[in-house]
Design a protein around this motif. Sequence first.
Motif, PDB file in Angstrom:
ATOM      1  N   ILE A  31      43.146  31.637   2.786  1.00  0.00           N
ATOM      2  CA  ILE A  31      43.902  30.679   3.593  1.00  0.00           C
ATOM      3  C   ILE A  31      43.802  31.074   5.071  1.00  0.00           C
ATOM      4  N   THR A  32      43.434  30.107   5.897  1.00  0.00           N
ATOM      5  CA  THR A  32      43.255  30.345   7.325  1.00  0.00           C
ATOM      6  C   THR A  32      43.918  29.244   8.126  1.00  0.00           C
ATOM      7  N   GLY A  33      44.032  29.478   9.415  1.00  0.00           N
ATOM      8  CA  GLY A  33      44.584  28.450  10.284  1.00  0.00           C
ATOM      9  C   GLY A  33      44.604  28.904  11.725  1.00  0.00           C
ATOM     10  N   MET A  34      45.161  28.064  12.564  1.00  0.00           N
ATOM     11  CA  MET A  34      45.276  28.361  13.990  1.00  0.00           C
ATOM     12  C   MET A  34      46.744  28.536  14.358  1.00  0.00           C
ATOM     13  N   LEU A  35      46.969  29.457  15.273  1.00  0.00           N
ATOM     14  CA  LEU A  35      48.328  29.685  15.750  1.00  0.00           C
ATOM     15  C   LEU A  35      48.771  28.563  16.678  1.00  0.00           C
ATOM     16  N   GLU A  48      51.053  28.870   7.769  1.00  0.00           N
ATOM     17  CA  GLU A  48      49.829  28.225   7.303  1.00  0.00           C
ATOM     18  C   GLU A  48      49.713  28.255   5.776  1.00  0.00           C
ATOM     19  N   ILE A  49      50.039  29.385   5.170  1.00  0.00           N
ATOM     20  CA  ILE A  49      49.976  29.494   3.710  1.00  0.00           C
ATOM     21  C   ILE A  49      50.885  28.455   3.066  1.00  0.00           C
ATOM     22  N   PHE A  50      52.115  28.331   3.573  1.00  0.00           N
ATOM     23  CA  PHE A  50      53.028  27.353   2.998  1.00  0.00           C
ATOM     24  C   PHE A  50      52.553  25.922   3.254  1.00  0.00           C
ATOM     25  N   GLU A  51      52.141  25.634   4.493  1.00  0.00           N
ATOM     26  CA  GLU A  51      51.714  24.274   4.821  1.00  0.00           C
ATOM     27  C   GLU A  51      50.517  23.831   3.977  1.00  0.00           C
ATOM     28  N   GLU A  52      49.595  24.744   3.723  1.00  0.00           N
ATOM     29  CA  GLU A  52      48.375  24.371   3.010  1.00  0.00           C
ATOM     30  C   GLU A  52      48.502  24.441   1.495  1.00  0.00           C
ATOM     31  N   THR A  53      49.392  25.303   0.979  1.00  0.00           N
ATOM     32  CA  THR A  53      49.405  25.545  -0.471  1.00  0.00           C
ATOM     33  C   THR A  53      50.763  25.392  -1.146  1.00  0.00           C
ATOM     34  N   GLY A  54      51.854  25.287  -0.389  1.00  0.00           N
ATOM     35  CA  GLY A  54      53.180  25.244  -0.988  1.00  0.00           C
ATOM     36  C   GLY A  54      53.684  26.596  -1.456  1.00  0.00           C
TER      37      GLY A  54
END
Length: 138
Positions: A31-35, A48-54
Amino acid sequence: MWLPGVGGVVLDDAGRVLLGKRSDNGQWTVITGMLEPGEEPAHGIVREIFEETGVRAQVENLIRVEVVGPVTFPNGDVCTFLTTDFSCRYVSGEARVNDDESTEVGWFPIDELPELNERHRQLVAAALTADGVPHFVR
């Protein structure tokens, strides 16, 4: 563009890794993302982990800091990331596609990982042996 990125290798109590299959290129990844502006990296990867995967996760170790890129996105944007990667522990939640950035999300045993790029394989290996000393280019 120069962007701050984060990555998280999320492990559960069964030793499985949480991965997402990207909707833009069809690749499985950690899981990746931008700050967001002013956001702390550890807080950013948990978000990011929560937003993308719950999934709710807790950061355990900083495992790597590096420059990644340049990366060319399907819309033509070319970005280079200063990426901060963490090992994380599963806390709660059911893994699911939770936004439009992934087409699939799932837990994978270490010995049954789908195809990952070399960098992400290295991140998984680093998370499994994390000792609090991050890797960085010297």
